[in-house]
Design an enzyme around this catalytic site. Structure first.
Site, PDB file in Angstrom:
ATOM      1  N   GLU A   1      52.413  44.342  29.629  1.00  0.00           N
ATOM      2  CA  GLU A   1      53.434  43.541  30.305  1.00  0.00           C
ATOM      3  C   GLU A   1      54.831  43.861  29.781  1.00  0.00           C
ATOM      4  O   GLU A   1      55.801  43.875  30.541  1.00  0.00           O
ATOM      5  CB  GLU A   1      53.136  42.049  30.140  1.00  0.00           C
ATOM      6  CG  GLU A   1      52.042  41.517  31.056  1.00  0.00           C
ATOM      7  CD  GLU A   1      50.623  41.834  30.587  1.00  0.00           C
ATOM      8  OE1 GLU A   1      50.479  42.406  29.478  1.00  0.00           O
ATOM      9  OE2 GLU A   1      49.679  41.524  31.324  1.00  0.00           O
TER      10      GLU A   1
ATOM     11  N   HIS B   1      45.055  30.065  30.701  1.00  0.00           N
ATOM     12  CA  HIS B   1      45.340  30.678  32.003  1.00  0.00           C
ATOM     13  C   HIS B   1      45.640  29.602  33.049  1.00  0.00           C
ATOM     14  O   HIS B   1      45.351  29.786  34.225  1.00  0.00           O
ATOM     15  CB  HIS B   1      44.138  31.476  32.504  1.00  0.00           C
ATOM     16  CG  HIS B   1      43.939  32.816  31.873  1.00  0.00           C
ATOM     17  ND1 HIS B   1      43.714  32.995  30.538  1.00  0.00           N
ATOM     18  CD2 HIS B   1      43.925  34.070  32.403  1.00  0.00           C
ATOM     19  CE1 HIS B   1      43.544  34.290  30.282  1.00  0.00           C
ATOM     20  NE2 HIS B   1      43.669  34.956  31.392  1.00  0.00           N
TER      21      HIS B   1
HETATM   22  C1  LIG Z   1      48.158  40.188  28.128  1.00  0.00           C
HETATM   23  C2  LIG Z   1      47.163  40.164  29.218  1.00  0.00           C
HETATM   24  N1  LIG Z   1      47.385  40.903  30.311  1.00  0.00           N
HETATM   25  C3  LIG Z   1      46.498  40.901  31.326  1.00  0.00           C
HETATM   26  C4  LIG Z   1      45.362  40.143  31.264  1.00  0.00           C
HETATM   27  C5  LIG Z   1      44.402  40.087  32.444  1.00  0.00           C
HETATM   28  N2  LIG Z   1      43.180  40.799  32.126  1.00  0.00           N
HETATM   29  C6  LIG Z   1      42.090  40.152  31.739  1.00  0.00           C
HETATM   30  S1  LIG Z   1      40.828  41.200  31.404  1.00  0.00           S
HETATM   31  C7  LIG Z   1      41.750  42.537  31.776  1.00  0.00           C
HETATM   32  C8  LIG Z   1      41.154  43.890  31.645  1.00  0.00           C
HETATM   33  C9  LIG Z   1      40.917  44.252  30.227  1.00  0.00           C
HETATM   34  O1  LIG Z   1      40.309  45.479  30.138  1.00  0.00           O
HETATM   35  P1  LIG Z   1      39.621  45.962  28.798  1.00  0.00           P
HETATM   36  O2  LIG Z   1      40.563  45.811  27.666  1.00  0.00           O
HETATM   37  O3  LIG Z   1      39.077  47.320  29.030  1.00  0.00           O
HETATM   38  O4  LIG Z   1      38.441  44.922  28.528  1.00  0.00           O
HETATM   39  P2  LIG Z   1      37.166  44.636  29.437  1.00  0.00           P
HETATM   40  O5  LIG Z   1      37.536  43.574  30.418  1.00  0.00           O
HETATM   41  O6  LIG Z   1      36.751  45.911  30.058  1.00  0.00           O
HETATM   42  O7  LIG Z   1      36.138  44.118  28.482  1.00  0.00           O
HETATM   43  C10 LIG Z   1      43.019  42.160  32.179  1.00  0.00           C
HETATM   44  C11 LIG Z   1      44.053  43.083  32.603  1.00  0.00           C
HETATM   45  C12 LIG Z   1      45.181  39.362  30.110  1.00  0.00           C
HETATM   46  N3  LIG Z   1      44.117  38.557  29.992  1.00  0.00           N
HETATM   47  N4  LIG Z   1      46.086  39.400  29.102  1.00  0.00           N
END
Ligand SMILES: Cc1ncc(C[n+]2csc(CCOP(=O)(O)OP(=O)(O)O)c2C)c(N)n1
Ligand SMILES: Cc1ncc(C[n+]2csc(CCOP(=O)(O)OP(=O)(O)O)c2C)c(N)n1
Ligand SMILES: [Mg+2]
Ligand SMILES: [Mg+2]
Lengths: 339, 336, 339, 336
Positions: free
Chosen positions: D60, D129
């Site tokens: 972000e 959230h």
């Molecule tokens: C700072 C932030 N940005 C965006 C999100 C929204 N978000 C939740 S899960 C996710 C994907 C995360 O991907 P990864 O780190 O590969 O973990 P996975 O979900 O695959 O376990 C996102 C973008 C968040 N929770 N926090």
């Protein structure tokens, strides 16, 4: 005494003459020494961060970039501002909070800018300029322009998240941006090796699959050559890269800092490679100028800066209305009412 | 009772807590070897050593996050955010993590951490290093926000903050660091969080101030019969003391270092109005900064914050006319 | 049918039996499949993130760490919670918002925790757990304890600033923490190669002068072996390291996601290396168990989870007072008054 | 006039602006190929291509910062922050950089960027959230903050935000994305920033609401003679409309999705009181969420936000007694 040209674009163009690069390096040095003095004497309030020892990078940026390219840098930005073309009057005016300042005195030492020569407002928040430069490059790429953005941050800034995020974003999108780390060995009062576990900061480029290089920051030609390659690469659409420029902060971090924390002998060792001295020798060795000519340049700069200080000191501060200018308010909003 | 500067009172509070409780530790940029950019941790590295007094890289998210983790594991970390604005890269750790961990662990995890941040104008630091930004940490159930206005409060609130079992944000007016005052040290010098301080009794009007505006309010009140209250803790603020005072005076003025729009004083005015409407003799109002960034130029910067002269004039007018006076910029025809 | 032991510490200890690791992997898989079903049917509101395909890492954490070590992980944390020892009742109770949940139902799927088995509240903000784990390690180091913290984040999280800052801080201070990246190939709907310019995520360790390693995440023994080395290193005071565990997210990102964006064949290719199947073969090949024994384990887990779902569905939601519990308020503060 | 969901109205606004102005571009996590986590950019990648509609890494700070840079260079970027909480890692870019650039460039640099963030409770997303967090962006001269309450506002404010030459934060109530409404598209459908919307005329009491509470207030007002105002733009808010209404009704209630402490409604109550004290027939007050994080459990989450039933009861009591009623949790003896 040579008159300083009045406009930043003219001052930028003047740098095509190698003697002018020497003049500009001296201008930065003398300007910064003067600033330090004005603050020390209490003639200016607030804080300031000077860049003595880093003039080679400042001037290399100016000679390497096109005037429609764009730079983001830090609060330690007087040198870059002057190098890119801003007049000493507009820089000192801003530092002293006078109407002659580039933004009329409401910003101060940390907030210099001149869009005519591609300087975005200098950043007072460590690391913030890194993704912003990527964003400028994003605009260029999206519109199909061959302009380049350069982000200049400090060694200490390589430890903040914005640095990492900015580089990753630029890499993914192959943006026309060059990330320059001005490694002047210190972040405030901390030696870089106490805050960063690696010595070669350009090694962090590997995390983003971009080229990384470290270059001697005291030698104008070396910096210009390396920067030139990286900028050319970016301009050709080959993507971002990371260039560590190894300089040394001759002064303390800010106004009051005497830098007592420096290991004995460190400053002297670096001063033996003062970028101005190296440049001077190079010009004389190449037969471009004689020692006398260079002495004369130095003296004329000294005189000119003294004039700037005098003029600026006699310039008024802005009146209260300046406080209210340039705040965005939507037209339809009712005027701010009573409390 | 010792005479000391505000910044020395902070050092004293940190030292006293560190002596009393070995889980107290400090982190921040240049707080150890250099004794702090504002000298608020001078000498502590020498006394407590490098494990408990740590210089950090420039990474507010990293070390504020580390404080959350250390606090969860039983430490009482105090982190220094050199200028409040830098929390803009790490606010998540304070508002979204630290403040919610007790709740989201069913009470099993405590986060007894203190975030100290210097705030406010007056130092010529420019618009990105001069805000108070209380609003960033407002509206956060579980988070305490306090602001000292003098050396005693700096000592007493800092100790109380460290002892508190939840996260506390201490907003320290930078312009006060060099101010001197008498300080009672030890247990008697601790000021409980959530208690306002009546700095001066009065019966005509209640003036609520915070941090840097307390001395302004006190000076302005000199020839008035005003009761001056230092809020000291902003969240949760001491409704008992403020409401009690307004019940007596029937008038309320908040003197505030914050813009006209969005400032914390709205909450004082609004709460007092909702609860004491029929006890009010006149409209309560706020004396604030204008809706403009803090300008650098000294003559402008000094007008941005309400001055003693201005506060005196506003309150005097208010008492005389019973009406809310216009702020200086509207009187002068200036708006953003 | 075997009864699930009641306490998380007992469930953790049970994993010393290799058959129990197989049971636990199945428990996670079946639990997650059930959860997906409950959300799909609309029986649970809100969102959830399941971890089918990542069970080897979950269980390896539990078998490698001491019960007084500490883990930070993400919203995709049901598997880690169950593996570390939390009971299916307390996890499902939380996911369904019931009083039987680990925090009484006020948290939901993204907020699991059990300090008895070292699980800090799971993190809903990407990257946030990384510096927090470093901070837990900082507490251990400062007090001279030989405990270790492990941060588990996703592949996508390696692009956020908190990741970078957490690693740098841990490196500078030589903290006893292991940074595990669970590379399940996707961050929400984005394939990792669209957001990250390098393929070997453990390469980022070099920026912090710490060891980095990538390991097959489908093979419990491989993960355990690698993790064991990194944890031992941290425990011995040799500092942090970065371990990329290569798994695959068999399900969509969250509740509603069908993962239509996956390239054809990708899921099948990874399913051919399902960690449960690999484990099953390994146990049979080693003569540790017969196929029948393992079938029986699977069936007993299925029955147990069905019971948990039934029990939990019959458990009430908390009453309004739960909303007001566990908010810190200083004792001296006046009670929140009228509006 | 077309009937569409709020999220479709946002897509329509983005598309109309992108068609009209090729400097408009979008960035965010999964907004391109996937059409947005909440489907607020569906189809836009296909129409406008990958240069103008960009999926970002999870960073972000990085992409909000990139938007600042792109805006400085003449683009009009719209970034999506999936959940408002995620701005906690990037607030610096909005409050400290974007909002100040015009001022700190002496008017030479404009930052016409829009930050869209989904906010609020109701979706079962849990306490990290589900907040609205208007306070994070309050007290920021130079920053506009707007919140749509229905499909028309979503369309009209989004277009106005993109056209505005400074930075705008659009707080979009997530719970409304699927709501349907009639939308006037094109120039006539644009709602100017800074203008409130009188949703229902009335003469007994003025109810000010925002975002998700607008429909609550409207429903609650059904059997009352209440004027319901959708603030629409929170900074700067439309004092003319609100003051005009209270001048007529003499009573003010703010219905607010924010905790009792620190919420934006304090500013409405405080400003109205300071300016219209003698025109008030009763104390103005706020109906808010309690000072507790948003709980997950459905039965609790639904009570956290003021319900229609509760608002109706509170306003009815207020009109009947002339007194400010206690909030439900105090009536039930519950406090944090
Ligand atoms: C700072 C932030 N940005 C965006 C999100 C929204 N978000 C939740 S899960 C996710 C994907 C995360 O991907 P990864 O780190 O590969 O973990 P996975 O979900 O695959 O376990 C996102 C973008 C968040 N929770 N926090
Ligand atoms: C986010 C943030 N944290 C801290 C600071 C305070 N600060 C100003 S300059 C500085 C040191 C920066 O060091 P470096 O990046 O090496 O740049 P240099 O000053 O040497 O040019 C620090 C910590 C800041 N401005 N912003
Ligand atoms: Mg440096
Ligand atoms: Mg992933």
């Amino acid at each position: 005494m040579t008159m300083t040209p009045l406009h930043s674009r003219e001052r930028r163009a003047a740098l095509s003459d190698p003697l002018e690069t020497y003049r500009r390096m001296n201008e930065i040095r003398i300007f910064e020494d003067q600033i330090a003095g004005l603050f020390a004497e209490g003639l200016v309030h607030g804080t300031t961060h000077t860049c003595q020892g880093q003039e080679a990078l400042d001037v290399a940026l100016a000679t390497t970039l096109r005037v429609d390219d764009v730079v983001t840098c830090t609060y330690r930005g007087h040198g870059i501002a002057l190098a890119l073309g801003m007049t000493p009057d507009s820089v000192l005016g801003e530092i002293m909070g006078r109407v002659s300042g580039c933004i009329g005195g409401v910003g101060g030492s940390m907030h210099l800018s001149d869009l005519d020569v591609g300087l975005l407002p200098t950043f007072a928040i460590v690391g913030a300029g890194v993704p912003v430069a990527a964003g400028a490059a994003l605009a260029f790429q999206t519109r199909g322009e061959d302009r380049v953005a350069v982000s200049v941050c400090g060694d200490g800034a390589t430890n903040i998240g914005a640095f990492h995020e900015g580089l990753n974003l630029a890499a993914i999108w192959k943006l026309p941006v060059v990330f320059v780390v001005d490694n002047n060995v210190y972040g405030e009062y901390s030696r870089i090796d106490t805050t960063t576990p690696i010595t070669d900061l350009s090694a962090r480029a590997a995390s983003y699959a971009m080229p990384g290089e470290s270059v001697d920051g005291m030698d104008l030609d070396a910096v210009s050559e390396a920067l030139g390659r990286h900028v050319a690469r970016a301009r050709a659409g080959e993507g971002p890269s990371l260039l560590e420029v190894r300089t040394y902060r001759f002064a303390g971090h800010s106004r009051a800092d005497q830098a007592a924390y420096r290991p004995a002998g460190e400053l002297d060792a670096w001063k033996s490679r003062d970028p101005l001295t190296l440049r001077r020798s190079a010009l004389i060795d190449a037969g471009t100028a004689t020692a006398d000519q260079l002495d004369e340049i130095e003296q004329s700069v000294r005189d000119a800066i003294a004039d700037v200080v005098e003029r600026t000191s006699a310039t008024p501060e802005p009146d209260a209305s300046a406080m209210f200018r340039n705040v965005w308010t939507p037209a339809a909003a009712s005027p701010p009412g009573q409390p | 009772m010792t005479r000391m500067r505000v910044r020395q009172a902070i050092v004293a509070a940190l030292a006293d807590e560190m002596r009393a409780d070995e889980t107290v530790m400090l982190m921040g940029e240049d707080i150890a070897a250099a004794g702090g950019p504002f000298k608020t941790s001078e000498g502590l590295l020498d006394e407590f050593g490098p494990l408990r007094v740590r210089d950090t890289p420039i990474s507010e998210m990293g070390f504020t996050g580390a404080a959350v983790g250390a606090a969860c594991m039983g430490m009482r970390p105090v982190v220094e955010i050199m200028f409040m604005e830098f929390l803009g890269v790490a606010l998540d750790m304070v508002v979204t993590e630290a403040a919610k961990f007790h709740y989201l662990s069913g009470g099993r995890v405590s986060v007894p951490m203190v975030v100290r941040a210097s705030v406010g104008s007056g130092g010529g630091f420019g618009m990105q290093h001069s805000q108070t930004l209380e609003n960033w940490v407002a509206a956060t159930p579980g988070l305490v926000v306090a602001t000292p206005s003098d050396a005693q409060a700096a000592y007493g609130l800092t100790r109380a903050a460290i002892q508190h079992d939840g996260p506390v944000v201490m907003l320290e007016p930078r312009a006060l660091y060099a101010e001197r005052g008498d300080v009672v040290r030890g247990a008697d010098g601790i000021l409980p969080l959530g208690k306002a301080r009546v700095m001066r009794p009065g019966s005509n009007v209640t003036i609520v101030a915070l941090g840097q505006t307390v001395r302004v309010a006190l000076a302005a009140a000199e020839e008035l019969d005003a009761e001056v209250i230092d809020l000291a803790t902003l969240y949760p603020w001491d409704q008992t003391t403020v409401l009690g005072s307004v019940r007596k005076t029937g008038r309320l003025v908040v003197v505030e270092e914050a813009p006209q729009s969005g400032g914390w004083g709205h909450e004082i005015v609004s709460t007092v109005t909702s609860q004491l409407f029929s006890a009010l003799h006149a409209a309560p109002f706020r004396i604030t900064c204008p809706d403009a960034p803090v300008p650098y130029s000294p003559s402008l910067e000094s007008r941005h914050l309400p001055t003693t002269e201005y506060v005196r004039r506003q309150v005097t007018d208010y008492l005389r006319t019973g009406q809310v006076p216009a702020p200086w910029w509207l009187e002068e025809g200036l708006t953003a």
